[in-house]
Every structure is written in C-alpha cells, then in structure tokens.
Design an enzyme around this catalytic site. Structure first.
Site, PDB file in Angstrom:
ATOM      1  N   GLU A  79       0.813  -1.211   0.000  1.00 48.80           N
ATOM      2  CA  GLU A  79       0.000   0.000   0.000  1.00 48.80           C
ATOM      3  C   GLU A  79       0.851   1.267   0.000  1.00 48.80           C
ATOM      4  O   GLU A  79       0.549   2.227  -0.717  1.00 48.80           O
ATOM      5  CB  GLU A  79      -0.919  -0.001   1.238  1.00 48.80           C
ATOM      6  CG  GLU A  79      -1.685   1.294   1.470  1.00 48.80           C
ATOM      7  CD  GLU A  79      -2.772   1.525   0.441  1.00 48.80           C
ATOM      8  OE1 GLU A  79      -3.253   2.674   0.350  1.00 48.80           O
ATOM      9  OE2 GLU A  79      -3.134   0.581  -0.278  1.00 48.80           O
ATOM     10  N   ASP A  80       1.941   1.277   0.785  1.00 47.42           N
ATOM     11  CA  ASP A  80       2.651   2.531   1.040  1.00 47.42           C
ATOM     12  C   ASP A  80       4.077   2.591   0.510  1.00 47.42           C
ATOM     13  O   ASP A  80       4.757   3.592   0.710  1.00 47.42           O
ATOM     14  CB  ASP A  80       2.688   2.798   2.561  1.00 47.42           C
ATOM     15  CG  ASP A  80       1.297   3.029   3.130  1.00 47.42           C
ATOM     16  OD1 ASP A  80       0.431   3.507   2.376  1.00 47.42           O
ATOM     17  OD2 ASP A  80       1.078   2.736   4.315  1.00 47.42           O
TER      18      ASP A  80
END
Length: 709
Positions: A79-80
C-alpha cells in the site's frame, strides 16, 4: 514517542509459545519491511516501521502463527511503498502475498462513511473474511494500534477513524469473540468522540471508589472463600466495566450514574466443566440471583465458539454484580475468539476442543447473506446479524433456532425454511397464540401456523428483524407486485408520452428499454416505472429530447425569475419549492448563487438579521414550462384501480408524474408521495382539487421539507 521493537525481542516473544517458529523468515520480513519503509514517518514523528512491528507484537500476544505475524510486519508494504504483490510472492510465498493483498484491499475500503458505497464495501469485507480470516485479524490489530496512538492525528481525522471503529471494527471484534478488543476499541473511540462524557464517568467512578473503598477486592475475597468452602479450585478475576460500557447502560436505561448498579464484573475460571456448574450453585446460594439475567453458553455455545455461564447477583450494599464462569480452555477461546484456531499452546498449534473452525464460522455467518444480491440488503443483514446478541428458541420437536435479540416469530419461521415463512398465518409461543410482531425470548418454544395459498404481506417488512427474513419477503413482494407495477408503469408511460403528444407503443418502449440498458424487454422498463425505480420523464427524454426545445410559447425555466443580474444563478429552495404565481424572495448564497424561497417559508427566519442577502424577486408573467416539481403526500384506500385513477386525474390536468414512492403500506390504506411537474400555482391548485374530490383519497397535502400545507 513509541520505540521500535528489535527483531530479537519480537522473536523471543514468539519463541515463548512457539519454539519452532521460523526465525529466518521473521528476520527476512523484518529487514525487508524496514528497508522499504525507510524514510517514512508517522504523524507523531517516529519512523513508520514502528507501527507494523507493533501490530505483529500484539498478534504475538495472542500466540498466533508465523504467517499471521509476517503478514502484520508486511501489511503496509504494498500500500505505502514500492513493493509489489509479485515481490512479496517471490520472497515469502503465495500464502503471505495473498494475506498482505487482502489487508491492502481492506485498507482502501471506507467502511464507516455514510455514502452508498458503504454497503458495497461491507460485501467486500465479508468476501475477504471468507477467503482467510487472518486478513481481518491483522486489520483488527492494525486498527487497535492506530486507535492507541490516534492522538497524533488531526481532530477531524481522529473523529472519522473513531466513528468507523465504533460502527464497524468494534462490533466485528465482538462478533469474532474478542470481547476484550471490542471493549477497548469502543472506549478508545469514546475518548475521541465524547471526551467530556468519558471524563465525567471516570470522575464519578473515582468518587464512588473513594466512598465505598475497594469493592472489587472485597467481593473477590468473598467469592474465593465460598468456592474454597465447597472444595472448588477456581481463579477469580474482578474488574470495573469500561467507561463506554457504563455510558451505554446509562443511555439505554436513561438512569443516572448513582442509580447504575451493574458496573462490576467477575470471572471465575475453574478446572472442569462440572466445577462451572458447582460454582454457579455456590454463587446462587450465597447471593440472591437477578431474574432473567442467567445465560448458559456452555450448553448453547455462541457461533464463534464462546462458552461460559453468565449470571448476575445482588452483592454487597445491593449492588448488582455480573459473574462469568468457565474453564481455562473456555477462557482461552473467550479471549482469542475465532483467532484461537491459529493459536499455539505448549509449542504446538492449539488443540483446544472449544476453538471453532474459521471456515464453519464464516459459513454460518454468511448463510444469512448469500441469498441477497442487493448490496443495501446485504448491508442491512450484516448490521442486523453481526451487531446484536442472540436468543435461542426451540421448535416443537426441540431443535434449537438461533436468532438476534428482538426477533419475531416471522424471523423464526424464515430461519426454519423460506417456504414455512412465506406460508405463515400465525404463531404460538409456549402453546399460546401471539401476534406475529411479538419478540421471542431465550428458551421459548415457537410453533408456526401455516396455510396453503398464503404469501408474504407488505406489512411483514416492518415486523421482521433478520436480514434473511427481510430479503425473502422483499423477493416475494417483488414477484407479487411485478404485474401490478407493470400495469401502473404502463399508465405512467402513457400519460408521460401524451404530455409531449406521443404514444407509448410497445416499439417505443422497447427502444427506450434498449437505450436505458434494460435489454429488449419493455416489461422490465414498465416494472421499474411502476415501482418508482425509473422516472417517466427519463423514458420520454431518452426518445424525444428535442421536444422540450420546441415549446417556444413557454417561458424558459432558466429565465422564469425576474430581479436577478445576468450572471446570477438561481435555484428553488428545497425547503418550500415555490412555483410561479407564488410570492417569492431570493437569498444570496456565495456557494450556490441565489436560493428562491416562498415569502412564507419558515426557513427565512434564520436570515432576518442578514437583510443584505435578501433580493426582491417575482416570477415572469406568461406561460411557464411544466418543470417545477412539487410533492403531494396522498393517503388512499387500498382498493383495486384507485392508484390508476389518480394517475388518470393527474394526466387529465396535463401534468407529468416524475416520481412515485410508497411511504406506508397497510392492509386498508396506502400512503405515498407523488412528485408532479407543474407550470404554476393555478396548475397546483387544479390538481390538488381534483385529487381531493376523489372518494378514495383520505387526505392530500403538499410536501415541503419539514412541514406540509
């Protein structure tokens, strides 16, 4: 600031309960996540990597398996960071990659908002749960850690996260059997959403402790003495309830803190199941039991595997005390919930006989929802089934039926079989005939009375509580009503087409159905018209968009109001919805131009001290376009042909019905909102007079926001 947990410290915590843990893979996951998260910071300022490691440590406290811990460490990488699903698969295998991917997808779901996508996202949440429950476990502990460190966020984001936690994650934790997590998540959310309320509870609780002393300690000693006297070996744990739990009881019962008695809870953990019942006898002999507060979840376990005996007694000074009694194995499941399936004990995967199989748990939870194809119905079912306590009832043959608290005999009937529910004509509880809206209670025997030819009634929607019953009733009503909706839709289409001097032929309706993506079935289009899922004006516009422009003798709706500058945009106020011929005034709004109100609109009172925003307006004289929508609240008798006759009356007044919505359906009458496109006040008056004169119209009023005329 939170400190980073070293990898050796994390490994040591895991090795306490799982000596055979894959230390090399834990190191690999730790080092990889630390590298890809390098340079990232949390809002509080500490390195972002402290968060996934902290989540893994929380899961280690629950003695979970390596795959779950590694997923926790990696859960934000895709996700990051620049890490991909392929990278995770190559380094850690498909199982870990799919778990990380599942958590990533859940992170993107806005589960706590009030928009329509919330229902769709809830379905995705349960789809993720059905694939692997460990995805939800990681997400729950991720949310727990975020809530424990929420103070670093902006107030608006804190409130949004807290509301989502209170509405979604806390009930989900409770449904999965982790009651301790539910209580902590609720209390952390309560601290954000109502800090004054929580402080008030804490202040009063401290005062109570100062006045009464160590109540918990004294009651704990009393219980231990009574158990020892009977030769029962049991560990006694006492605690005060969480502030939010106390607040909720005060709100539900509408009583002051001083009158709230059951704020203390005790747990007795015994060696054997037999000792549980012996301990119960000791408690009831020593203290007076509170009627209706006894629950035996040992003989009737919850779906998530929870087993315990619950009772409440009047302890010292008449204070109500709640007591839970269970064995050590039951307590392990009560603490870990469904997660107990993956937990380790003495270096081996748990052999706890009370740990529920996750596959059967999710299957049991989903069986109520799978019949619903509509996201909103699914969402309603989830909320009803997941967020409520259960009651256990019996069929006449002694079979147990689990229902949510507040359920009725109708829910009982549909829980047995849709055929039984559909044919229901009455019910008996413990041998006595009762109305279908009666709420069933624990331990009652319910008998459903059926009859051939019976079918679900519209009023059942308001009686049923469970998602399964409501979905079945809606499906049956939809099938029953389809022919009626088609007939009504044909009338609506005929009047809408005649309004533009056209005929609603089958060919025209088939063409419109294709244009609107409904295939080549004109009956589907008519059914949607009749059930208010589609506006008749939409059907006309898709075929004859140019006809409105041809009416050159009518005043264009855009220039219907006089008194505005050429660059000022205007719109009718939804609070009063004025029509040409009524006295009006404008209120300037920097964001939306000018809002036009009827001169007698109650909403104008709030602008009395802002006269600089008022503009004197009046309607253009002449013939206006029939585009000014007004709603009528009409109550009609439930007789054949009444609704069709009303549509005819409106059509005869050269008005178009743009929407029709049933608000209330009873055996003897219907109440509905009819939206009609009008020219002016005279047009409005003619239609109301025509409808009011009909013998089957009990009442008619003009709908405005918050009031009617």
């Amino acid at each position: 600031m939170e400190h980073l947990i070293p990898i050796n410290d994390l490994v040591s915590r895991v090795q306490v309960y799982n000596p055979r843990t894959d230390v090399e893979r834990l190191h690999l996951a730790y080092d990889y996540a630390k590298k890809v998260h390098a340079g990232q910071r949390r809002r509080s300022g500490e390195p972002y990597f402290t968060h996934p490691v902290a989540v893994a440590a929380l899961l280690a406290e629950q003695r979970l398996d390596d795959a779950t811990l590694i997923t926790a460490i990696l859960h934000d990488t895709v996700e990051d960071t620049e890490a991909t699903y392929g990278d995770i698969t190559q380094l850690f295998g498909r199982e870990i990659a799919e778990l990380v991917d599942g958590v990533t997808k859940l992170t993107n779901l806005q589960l706590g908002n009030t928009e329509t996508r919330q229902a769709e996202n809830f379905r995705k949440l349960f789809m993720a749960m059905s694939k692997d429950l460990r995805v939800i476990l990681v997400k729950l502990f991720d949310r727990l850690h975020n809530m424990r460190t929420i103070k670093s966020l902006q107030p608006e984001k804190q409130a949004r996260k807290a509301r989502e936690t209170m509405d979604v994650y806390a009930p989900l934790a409770g449904r999965m059997g982790m009651q301790w997590m539910r209580e902590e998540l609720e209390d952390l959310s309560f601290q954000v959403l109502n800090p004054e309320g929580r402080t008030s509870i804490m202040r009063r609780f401290v005062k109570l402790q100062g006045e009464a002393g160590d109540v918990i300690g004294r009651i704990k000693v009393d219980i231990e003495k009574e158990l020892a006297a009977e030769g029962i070996h049991g560990r006694v744990i006492g605690r005060a309830k969480k502030p939010y739990s106390i607040w909720r009881k005060m709100e539900q019962k509408d009583i002051a803190f001083s009158r709230l008695s059951d704020i203390y809870g005790f747990r007795i953990i015994t060696d054997t199941q037999m000792d549980c019942y012996r301990a119960l006898g000791v408690i009831h002999r020593r203290w007076r039991a509170v009627p209706t507060r006894f629950k035996d979840y040992i003989s009737q376990p919850k779906q998530n595997g929870y087993r315990s005996v619950h009772t409440a007694v009047l302890g010292r000074d008449g204070k109500r005390v709640e007591v839970q009694i269970r064995t050590r194995e039951m307590d392990e499941v009560a603490e870990a919930g469904v997660a107990a399936h993956w937990a380790y004990k003495d270096g081996e995967r748990s052999e706890n006989p009370f740990a529920v199989d996750p596959a059967s748990w999710i299957a049991g939870l989903a069986e109520h929802f799978e019949a619903s194809s509509d996201d909103d119905e699914f969402f309603e079912a989830v909320k009803l089934e997941m967020y409520t306590d259960k009651v256990f009832c019996f069929t006449p043959k002694g079979d147990v039926v689990k229902l949510p608290r507040g359920a009725t005999p109708l829910d009982f009937a549909f829980a047995i079989h849709t055929r039984i529910g559909s044919a229901c004509v009455g019910a008996k509880i413990d041998g006595r005939r009762v109305p279908l809206w009666t709420q069933v209670r624990n331990g009652q025997s319910v008998e459903i009375l059926t009859a051939e030819g019976q079918s679900p009634q519209a009023t059942w929607i308001d009686i049923a509580v469970t998602g399964k019953a409501k979905s079945a009733i809606r499906r049956a009503l939809k099938a029953q009503n389809r022919s009626r909706f088609i007939k009504l839709g044909r009338e609506l289409a005929r009047y809408a087409f005649e309004h533009v001097d056209k005929r609603a032929t089958d060919k025209a309706l088939t063409t419109a159905a294709k244009q609107l993506g409904l295939g080549k079935d004109p009956e589907e289009l008519l059914a949607r018209l009749g059930s208010s899922q589609l506006a008749a004006r939409t059907v006309v516009d898709v075929l004859y968009p140019e006809l409105v422009a041809r009416r050159g003798d009518e005043i264009d709706a855009g220039r219907a109001v006089i008194g505005l500058s050429s660059d000022q945009k205007w719109d009718r106020g939804e609070c009063c919805r004025p029509v040409p011929g009524e006295r009006i005034v404008g209120i300037t709004d920097p964001g939306s131009g000018v809002v036009v109100h009827a001169i007698d609109c109650p909403c104008l009172a709030e602008f009395e001290d802002q006269m600089d925003r008022w503009i004197d307006l009046h309607w253009h004289s002449g013939t206006h376009s029939a585009v000014h929508t007004v709603g009528f609240n009409v109550t009609i008798s439930n007789d054949a042909g009444v609704l069709g006759r009303l549509c005819t009356l409106i059509g005869e007044q050269k008005a178009n019905i743009s929407d029709l919505n049933f608000v209330d359906r009873k055996p003897d009458y219907y109440r509905l909102i009819i939206e009609v496109d009008l020219r002016d006040a005279e047009h409005l008056h003619r239609i109301m007079t025509a409808l009011e004169a009909d013998n089957n119209v009990a009442s008619i009023s003009r709908v405005k926001a918050g009031y009617e005329t």
